[in-house]
Every structure is written in structure tokens, then in C-alpha cells.
Design an enzyme around this catalytic site. Structure first.
Site, PDB file in Angstrom:
ATOM      1  N   TYR A 178     -10.946  10.700  -0.431  1.00 61.13           N
ATOM      2  CA  TYR A 178     -11.214   9.832  -1.577  1.00 61.13           C
ATOM      3  C   TYR A 178     -12.713   9.739  -1.855  1.00 61.13           C
ATOM      4  CZ  TYR A 178      -6.505   8.359  -0.183  1.00 61.13           C
ATOM      5  OH  TYR A 178      -5.188   8.339   0.191  1.00 61.13           O
TER       6      TYR A 178
ATOM      7  N   GLY B  44      -3.414  11.380   1.187  1.00 59.28           N
ATOM      8  CA  GLY B  44      -4.859  11.458   1.365  1.00 59.28           C
ATOM      9  C   GLY B  44      -5.337  10.432   2.361  1.00 59.28           C
ATOM     10  N   HIS B  45      -6.594  10.562   2.741  1.00 58.53           N
ATOM     11  CA  HIS B  45      -7.239   9.573   3.599  1.00 58.53           C
ATOM     12  C   HIS B  45      -8.643   9.337   3.070  1.00 58.53           C
ATOM     13  CE1 HIS B  45      -4.474   8.473   6.748  1.00 58.53           C
ATOM     14  NE2 HIS B  45      -4.130   9.743   6.951  1.00 58.53           N
ATOM     15  N   ASP B  46      -9.286   8.334   3.652  1.00 62.71           N
ATOM     16  CA  ASP B  46     -10.611   7.889   3.236  1.00 62.71           C
ATOM     17  C   ASP B  46     -11.553   9.040   2.908  1.00 62.71           C
ATOM     18  OD1 ASP B  46     -13.525   7.460   4.214  1.00 62.71           O
ATOM     19  OD2 ASP B  46     -12.865   5.404   3.938  1.00 62.71           O
TER      20      ASP B  46
ATOM     21  N   ASP C 109     -12.075   3.242   2.644  1.00 61.63           N
ATOM     22  CA  ASP C 109     -10.994   2.296   2.929  1.00 61.63           C
ATOM     23  C   ASP C 109     -11.406   0.848   2.718  1.00 61.63           C
ATOM     24  OD1 ASP C 109      -9.131   4.194   3.531  1.00 61.63           O
ATOM     25  OD2 ASP C 109      -9.187   3.918   5.702  1.00 61.63           O
TER      26      ASP C 109
ATOM     27  N   GLY D 143       0.798  -1.211   0.000  1.00 58.27           N
ATOM     28  CA  GLY D 143       0.000   0.000   0.000  1.00 58.27           C
ATOM     29  C   GLY D 143       0.834   1.265   0.000  1.00 58.27           C
TER      30      GLY D 143
END
Length: 388
Positions: free
Chosen positions: A147, A142-144, A173, A100
Site C-alpha cells: 500500500y 495486500g499488506h502495508d 497500517d 476490515g
């Protein structure tokens, strides 16, 4: 009550399940990658997590990190001189690799797709990122929440006139990320095992998967059956018979009485059959919502649960995470298990011919170096050279 799981039985990956015999290398990360690898471990794969010395990511006590259950862990410093070679030794014996990192990082570390496929042409190389391997934002952090924001999914959730509600990290996620990575890995694994098949790279981007989840809504919008705003539609809380309502004790009941026959049962048991306006009269939905809300406020959550129990009204109590394992239906099915002293969701889905094995404890970093070195035939993990 949660079913007690066996956590001291056979080694991870050897206790049954439809993926028994499949070997997975997971390069340690956080969020959707580890969750995807947990799903594979739940289904019987032998998942070896390559942890970095000193740890990294979110500060979660490894003993409680359920996303690392039923795995094994080895410690490898990929930035050391021999680190990449140790990982490639595992890759040579693996069916799947999951990583990841941001695009290009694995290549710089010497464990990118080209390096891995040179050692194992049939390897399925799973890449889990938020933005994907290409595009203007591919190298951006970035994070969930970011997105799902750009896909339109976040904008759908919540009440009108209020900021969008944050659905934890479940939509991006795990639903848009982990589940699509697992689907891609299993499809690629099937291809690799067919005559003439080869390994390949699976580019699982959270933005792609989350956008894919909205397929039905896009169809409804094109057909004129969905308004592009929050709280104005059949399935987003805009409908008075598809939503949640507060009870007299501060609890909540969830209502999903969409079909006419279920709605009829709902309003009868709720006690508003005679005064409720016609459900198809959208101009009076506000009035209907007020009538439903007032009625639910007249009793406790427990009392309403008893009223609707066993009926086809499509009504259920809204439970907390701690309450959920004790729900009679979930308890009867063993939807939750207790393993390593932690109540947690059981593996899903279920299989008639290849049931999953017992839930294992979360893998502690480096705890399985010796067993992996022996089982996979990789003495280099112990700093030893293979026998001539």
C-alpha cells in the site's frame, strides 16, 4: 521506569475518558482495524470485539496482543445460522462498528452497512481496508508494504543507491490506516449526533491515508524544494544536519539541527565549529557529513547523550524498544505503563477534563460474553431469548 497501570478495576468502557458511554462493535481482524478499536477503547469507549471460534489471523498469543487491551470479547460464528443476528443485536445498541474484511464480505455474511443501518440508522460503519471499497485493486490481497509502495511514501525512505527501507507497519497500517479510520469515525459520530444527522459508512483506505500524509512533500516538490529521489532532501537523510550517526560503541545519535540557532549549538557542542564548512553550501554537504560522522565515532552514545543533554542542539540518542521506557523524559511523563505484566505505550493524547482510565488487559477471545450480554441487554449472546 514504566508506570504501573491498574488492570483489575472497572469494566472496559466505564473508566472515564472523552468517549465514555460510546459503544463500539469490532469484527475481529488483524492490523489497522484492531489498532483503531484500541485507540477508541483507550479513550474510554466500550469496545466489544466479536471474535470467531478458533481464532484467526496472525498467530499472536491473545494474552500479549496489546491491540486488544481495554476491550471485551464475545465469540460469534458469523457463518452459523444465528451468527449474523447476534451481531445485529449488538449493532442495534452500538454507536460504531469497525470491520476490515475485503469489499463485499460483510454483505455476504449479513452484517454489511445496509443490514446494520436497517437496525440502527445512526450507526457509524467504519470500513478498514488497504485498497479501499472500490478501484481496480479493491478485491486484491495486500499488506502495508504494498500500500505504501504505490503512494510514493515507501520510495522516499532509505539511502540513495539502496532499496527503500521498510518502516515496519507504522506508516501504512497505523498512520495511513488506523489513525484515518479513527478520525473518520469520530467525525461521522459527531454528525450522527447532531440534529438531523444520520449514520454513514466511513471508507478508510490505507492508500488514501498514506497519500494524504505526503501532502507537505508534494507541495515542496511543486515549489522546487524537494527532489523526487531518496536521500537528497532536507528531511530524508540527505541533509548532514538532519539524520543519524554511529557512535564508537555501535549506538547511534539522531540529529535534527535544522534552524540556524540550533545548528550553531550543535556544531559547537560537537566540537567542529571551526572546521565545519558553511551549512548552506550544498556542494560541501558531503564534507560536512564526513566531519560530523567522524566526530560522533569518537565517543560512545552515552557520552554524547551527556554532552547534548538539556541543550537546544536538537540531538537525541536512538533508543531501542526496550530502552525507550527508561528514558528520563518518557519515564517522567508516564509515556509507557506496565499492565498485565507487559510494558506498553500509555494511551495518547491526554485530556485535561476527561482523562483516560486505567489500561486494561488484552481481551481473551470469548471471555466477556456474560458481561456484554448483561450490560448491552443482548441475551441472545448466551443462547437465550429476550424476556417478553
Amino acid at each position: 521506569m514504566a508506570v504501573t497501570g491498574n488492570v483489575t478495576g472497572s469494566a472496559p468502557g466505564s473508566g472515564g475518558g472523552p468517549l465514555a458511554g460510546v459503544r463500539v462493535v469490532e469484527l475481529a481482524g488483524i492490523g489497522p482495524g484492531p489498532f483503531a478499536a484500541m485507540l477508541l477503547a483507550d479513550l474510554g469507549a466500550d469496545v466489544v470485539r466479536v471474535d470467531r471460534p478458533g481464532g484467526g489471523g496472525l498467530a499472536v498469543n491473545p494474552a500479549y496482543d496489546i491491540t486488544n487491551r481495554s476491550k471485551r470479547s464475545v465469540l460469534v460464528d458469523l457463518k452459523s445460522a444465528d451468527g449474523p443476528a447476534r451481531v445485529l443485536d449488538l449493532v442495534e445498541r452500538a454507536d460504531v462498528l469497525i470491520e476490515g474484511f475485503r469489499p463485499g464480505v460483510a454483505e455476504r455474511l449479513g452484517v454489511g452497512p445496509a443490514d446494520c443501518h436497517a437496525r440502527n440508522p445512526r450507526l457509524v460503519y467504519g470500513r478498514m481496508t488497504g485498497w479501499g471499497q472500490d478501484g481496480p485493486l479493491a478485491h486484491t490481497a495486500g499488506h502495508d508494504i504494498a500500500y505504501i509502495a504505490v503512494t510514493g511514501a515507501l520510495g522516499m525512505i532509505g539511502n540513495p543507491g539502496e532499496p527503500p527501507a521498510v518502516p515496519a507497519n507504522l506508516v501504512g497500517d497505523y498512520a495511513g490506516g488506523s489513525l484515518y479510520l479513527v478520525i473518520g469515525v469520530l467525525a461521522a459520530l459527531q454528525h450522527a449526533r447532531t440534529p438531523g444527522g444520520t449514520g454513514q459508512v466511513v471508507d478508510a483506505a490505507i492508500v488514501d491515508g498514506t497519500a494524504h500524509l505526503t501532502a507537505m512533500i508534494h507541495g515542496m516538490m511543486a515549489a522546487g524544494g524537494w527532489q523526487d529521489r531518496r536521500g537528497a532532501n532536507l528531511l530524508d537523510g540527505g541533509c548532514p544536519f538532519y539524520g543519524s550517526y554511529e557512535t564508537s560503541d555501535g549506538g547511534h545519535m539522531a540529529v535534527g539541527a535544522l534552524e540556524q540557532q540550533f545548528y550553531d549549538t550543535f556544531v559547537e557542542l560537537l566540537g567542529i565549529k571551526d572546521q565545519a564548512p558553511a551549512r548552506k553550501d550544498l556542494a560541501r554537504w558531503g564534507e560536512l557529513r564526513e566531519a560530523v560522522a567522524a566526530r560522533f565515532k569518537s565517543r560512545t552514545r552515552e557520552e554524547w547523550t551527556a554532552v547534548f543533554a538539556g541543550t537546544d542542539a536538537c540531538v537525541a540518542p536512538v533508543l531501542s524498544l526496550r530502552e525507550a521506557p527508561h528514558h528520563p523524559h518518557l519515564a517522567a511523563r508516564g509515556t509507557f505503563v506496565e499492565a498485565a505484566g507487559i510494558t506498553q505505550p500509555a494511551p495518547a493524547p491526554r485530556f485535561s477534563a476527561t482523562p483516560a482510565g486505567a489500561v486494561g488487559s488484552p481481551a481473551l477471545p470469548g471471555a466477556h460474553t456474560e458481561s456484554v450480554a448483561a450490560d448491552w441487554g443482548v441475551p441472545g449472546l448466551l443462547g437465550k431469548e429476550p424476556d417478553a
